[in-house]
Scaffold this active site. Structure first.
Site, PDB file in Angstrom:
ATOM      1  N   HIS A 536      42.019  26.408   2.954  1.00 58.12           N
ATOM      2  CA  HIS A 536      40.553  26.351   3.023  1.00 58.12           C
ATOM      3  C   HIS A 536      40.007  27.516   3.857  1.00 58.12           C
ATOM      4  O   HIS A 536      39.088  28.228   3.435  1.00 58.12           O
ATOM      5  CB  HIS A 536      40.162  25.003   3.640  1.00 58.12           C
ATOM      6  CG  HIS A 536      38.716  24.824   3.956  1.00 58.12           C
ATOM      7  ND1 HIS A 536      37.938  23.880   3.327  1.00 58.12           N
ATOM      8  CD2 HIS A 536      37.891  25.420   4.852  1.00 58.12           C
ATOM      9  CE1 HIS A 536      36.713  23.916   3.812  1.00 58.12           C
ATOM     10  NE2 HIS A 536      36.664  24.849   4.750  1.00 58.12           N
ATOM     11  N   GLU A 537      40.572  27.709   5.049  1.00 56.75           N
ATOM     12  CA  GLU A 537      40.040  28.724   5.956  1.00 56.75           C
ATOM     13  C   GLU A 537      40.391  30.145   5.512  1.00 56.75           C
ATOM     14  O   GLU A 537      39.524  31.014   5.457  1.00 56.75           O
ATOM     15  CB  GLU A 537      40.565  28.479   7.380  1.00 56.75           C
ATOM     16  CG  GLU A 537      40.160  27.147   7.988  1.00 56.75           C
ATOM     17  CD  GLU A 537      38.653  26.986   8.171  1.00 56.75           C
ATOM     18  OE1 GLU A 537      37.925  27.994   8.107  1.00 56.75           O
ATOM     19  OE2 GLU A 537      38.212  25.845   8.370  1.00 56.75           O
TER      20      GLU A 537
END
Length: 812
Positions: A536-537
């Site tokens: 996600h990051e």
């Protein structure tokens, strides 16, 4: 004494003589109308069974050298002194409630106050309710939940709450004075005050004066873009004579150049006696006093010869004046939160001698300049140094960062953290970075929609020592400045001890998960979430290219086939000076979180990604060919989308939390995919109450599921890259829509909602000999309260003065 009150149902104002009556006031028409919808108090109170967990950091802190510990201590003080801004950003009453609680609990240990309260006749249940409210207030830095933005009020009656707060050794007159300042709004729940939002019909927001609506925010957005000023550190107040844009800064007065510019714009002769024209500018008294003697003209030549920092200051000075824009007068003024910003600057300067190297020192100097002058450009300089500070022993970031709580999606909430790097776990994330360029090729969009060059970021696992804000995330991808992210890079951090404390599975059955999935879900929830956060990051937030109109980049796209329509691309592209946040506004945060969440479940299907996280073993199900980690990660997303309904307000049709809106949209995509991929089954629970079970067909994840997310993720990226607000809005609002069927399921979700855990953080302490220590606290409501008593002084007159100054503007 009469108390001004607001009806908890209709918002009608009135007066009563008694504090207890004030807390539960309903106007006469509402009391007589049986159809009046009264607030569901289960939504607006903190349950007694709310979990409290401790953020363990002592072991990580012990690995630091004395110099590193001193550096961390000064930064932690900056983080938390600045976090008082969160109170002013939360609600009109939050600073007064904070002052009241600090006064009361600083007078004696919590245990002693509990004994005194019991001696005065309060029951054990009432004492527990009072402690839980106070702990929740501190844990959210305000009386609105940091995750969900709903107001919460004490579970016990106002007279009992006052008895609890008055039972101890605190100055009775001061307690009474502060109680009277905050009791009504501490308890009131008229429709507008039940949630954060912009405008009379939607909620309250102290980023704006109470008379602002969405149209005012849009006007301010256009204005700030036109003068090249970032909204991140601003607020907007509307008055009879126009608007005021407030810049957060320690300096309250504009520099001479700014005053002269305003004088000239007003048609005044700046060469005359200064006091005469200065008085006509309606400037603060401190500003007039500072420049009441002489006027100093600053030539363009002097400005041109200034260094980068000085040039930024001069440019900002010139903007701190009255402007005419679209028929409105808009004033830009420094000095918002000035005393607090000055404290932050002081602690940053105190940290500089303990910096590891010149890069860290330059970073802190730029931050100090930013907070002193109100310059986002200076904060960008600091962020550039921060990106270059690779693999430090002590990691940190500070400023007005995330825009989740601004209803218009542009202004940043205060946030500051300091943490130790977990080098062992960080090596795993660095392997992910090493393979990122190849993994980005797996994304579903054409190469033209990806950055020309992947800018290898630092990706570390951190053990948080201090996180000064209204809430603590599990991972962060920063800075949020588009121009830096696109061409210079960013950093990713995973907050390991936060994950461990807040996201572990408990002993109780997990709500909405089938019995057959319970054991595997509990066993792998933490590991699956770690994979999701990592992707996600780094590959979610870290991917994708933005195109601006009238640039060489945009010219290369003109006429090429649109990935969604096949028609030649003609735009619309981002306007000059526009950013992702300024273009997509209130939709930006949820949309971007959805894009990153999609990237997580899409790429966790790849064995090469799972191998990096230590999951190289073969799938447990050879038929489905989906690894257990992948299966649980997808199930986590489905469940999160379902529980996301808790954060939707039917009355206003507004979503109150960006991540949960994002996850609900993904659930809608998976439900729409059909073929039995995802099923929501209404059942009767073991307790005899209505329930719902969410299941995902494991054998369909790699086919039906992957294709559905591929199409959705492609569309999200294309609209983002092209600056296509209309297309992106239509897409995202379609999947954010809550159907009648899902509204019925929401009733079940609300009845079975579970409170979010409160996180008790440690406090870094300084001994008389200069040595730095760390103090941890018990994971209880009392422990949370004790941590704040250790962190802050009992009284803060400057905070109350700022709140008093805000009141005429922010009270609805």
């Amino acid at each position: 004494m009469a108390f001004g009150v607001i009806c908890s149902c209709c918002g009608e104002k009135g007066e009563v003589e008694d504090a207890a009556a004030a807390a539960s006031f309903m106007c006469q028409p509402c009391e007589q109308d049986p159809n009046t919808a009264k607030p569901d108090m289960s939504v607006y109170t903190i349950p007694a069974e709310t979990g409290v967990v401790m953020l363990e950091a002592a072991k990580a802190f012990a690995t630091l050298t004395p110099k590193e510990q001193a550096y961390a201590h000064a930064l932690a003080k900056a983080d938390w002194d600045g976090a008082k801004i969160c109170l002013l950003q939360c609600s009109p009453e939050s600073p007064y409630i904070f002052a009241l609680l600090m006064l009361v609990f600083s007078a004696q240990p919590v245990e002693a106050l509990v004994s005194m309260s019991s001696a005065k006749g309060l029951s054990d249940e009432e004492v527990c309710q009072a402690l839980m409210y106070c702990a929740a207030f501190f844990g959210n830095m305000g009386n609105y939940k940091s995750f969900g933005d709903t107001k919460f009020v004490p579970s016990l009656a106002a007279d009992k709450m006052l008895a609890f707060l008055s039972a101890g050794a605190a100055d009775g007159a001061k307690v009474d004075r502060l109680w009277r300042r905050c009791v009504v709004r501490m308890y009131s729940l008229p429709p507008r005050q039940r949630q954060l939002g912009l405008g009379r019909a939607n909620g309250i927001s102290t980023y704006f004066s109470a008379n602002c609506e969405a149209a005012d925010a849009d006007l301010a957005g256009r204005f700030l873009t036109s003068i090249g000023l970032s909204p991140y550190n601003t607020r907007l107040f509307k008055g009879d004579d126009g608007y005021t844009v407030l810049l957060a800064s320690a300096e309250e007065q504009a520099a001479v150049a700014g005053i002269l510019a305003e004088a000239r714009s007003a048609g005044l002769d700046a060469s005359k006696a200064v006091p005469a024209w200065l008085a006509n500018l309606d400037l603060p008294a401190s500003m007039a006093a500072a420049f009441g003697a002489v006027a100093v003209d600053i030539s363009d030549g002097e400005a041109a010869g200034a260094g980068a920092g000085e040039a930024e200051a001069r440019a900002l000075d010139g903007l701190c004046r009255a402007h005419s824009f679209e028929g409105h007068t808009i004033r830009v003024r420094r000095g918002d939160y000035a005393p607090i910003m000055a404290r932050v600057v002081g602690w940053l300067e105190a940290a500089i001698p303990h910096a590891a190297d010149q890069t860290q020192a330059a970073m802190l100097e730029a931050y100090a300049t930013s907070f002193r002058e109100g310059s986002i450009e200076a904060h960008k300089r600091g962020s550039r140094h921060w990106i270059r500070d690779k693999g430090p022993a002590v990691e940190s970031y500070i400023g007005f960062i995330e825009s989740y709580r601004d209803p218009s999606g542009s202004r940043g909430e205060w946030e500051g953290f300091v943490a130790c790097v977990n080098r062992e776990v960080s090596r795993k994330f660095q392997t992910l970075v090493d393979g990122a360029e190849e993994m980005l090729k797996l994304m579903p969009w054409p190469r033209a929609f990806e950055k020309d060059q992947f800018l290898r970021p630092d990706f570390t696992s951190l053990e948080v020592l201090s996180f000064g804000s209204s809430g603590v995330p599990a991972g962060i991808n920063i800075p949020n400045y588009d121009d830096i992210r696109q061409s210079e890079g960013f950093k990713n951090v995973s907050l390991g001890n936060v994950l461990q404390a807040s996201y572990g599975a408990g002993e109780k059955p997990v709500s909405f998960v089938a019995e057959a999935d319970q054991a595997l879900f509990k066993a792998l929830k933490g590991e699956a979430f770690e994979v999701q956060v990592g992707i996600h990051e780094l590959l979610g937030h870290g991917s994708g290219k933005l195109y601006h109109a009238n640039t060489a980049d945009a010219a290369t796209l003109h006429g090429t086939p649109h990935p969604l329509t096949g028609e030649p691309i003609s735009g619309p592209f981002y306007a000059a000076g526009a950013t992702w946040d300024s273009t997509f506004g209130r939709l930006a945060s949820a949309y971007e979180e959805c894009r990153a969440e999609c990237a997580g479940i899409y790429l966790c299907l790849e064995p090469s990604v799972l191998t990096i996280f230590g999951h190289a073993d073969a799938p447990a199900s050879e038929v489905a060919q989906v690894h257990d980690i992948t299966y649980i990660n997808w199930l986590l997303m489905v469940r999160a989308g379902l529980t996301g309904l808790e954060f939707y307000t039917p009355e206003t049709r507004e979503w109150r939390q960006a991540h949960m809106r994002a996850r609900f949209a993904i659930l809608r995509v998976l439900l729409e995919a059909g073929e039995g991929l995802v099923t929501l089954t209404r059942t009767t629970g073991a307790d005899g109450r209505p329930d719902v079970t969410a299941t995902i067909e494991r054998a369909l994840i790699k086919t039906v599921g992957k294709e559905a997310i591929r199409k959705f993720l492609l569309a999200l990226q294309v609209h983002k890259s092209l600056g296509d607000l209309a297309g992106g809005t239509a897409l995202f609002e379609k999947y954010s829509l809550v159907s009648d069927e899902l509204m019925a399921i929401r009733t079940i979700v609300m009845a079975r909602k579970e409170p979010r855990k409160l996180l008790v953080q440690p406090v870094l302490t300084a001994a008389l000999d200069g040595s730095i220590g760390i103090k941890q606290f018990e994971p209880t409501p009392a422990g949370m309260i004790e941590s704040f008593v250790a962190r802050f002084p009992a009284e803060d007159d400057a905070l109350l003065a700022l709140a008093d100054k805000d009141q005429p503007h922010v009270l609805d």
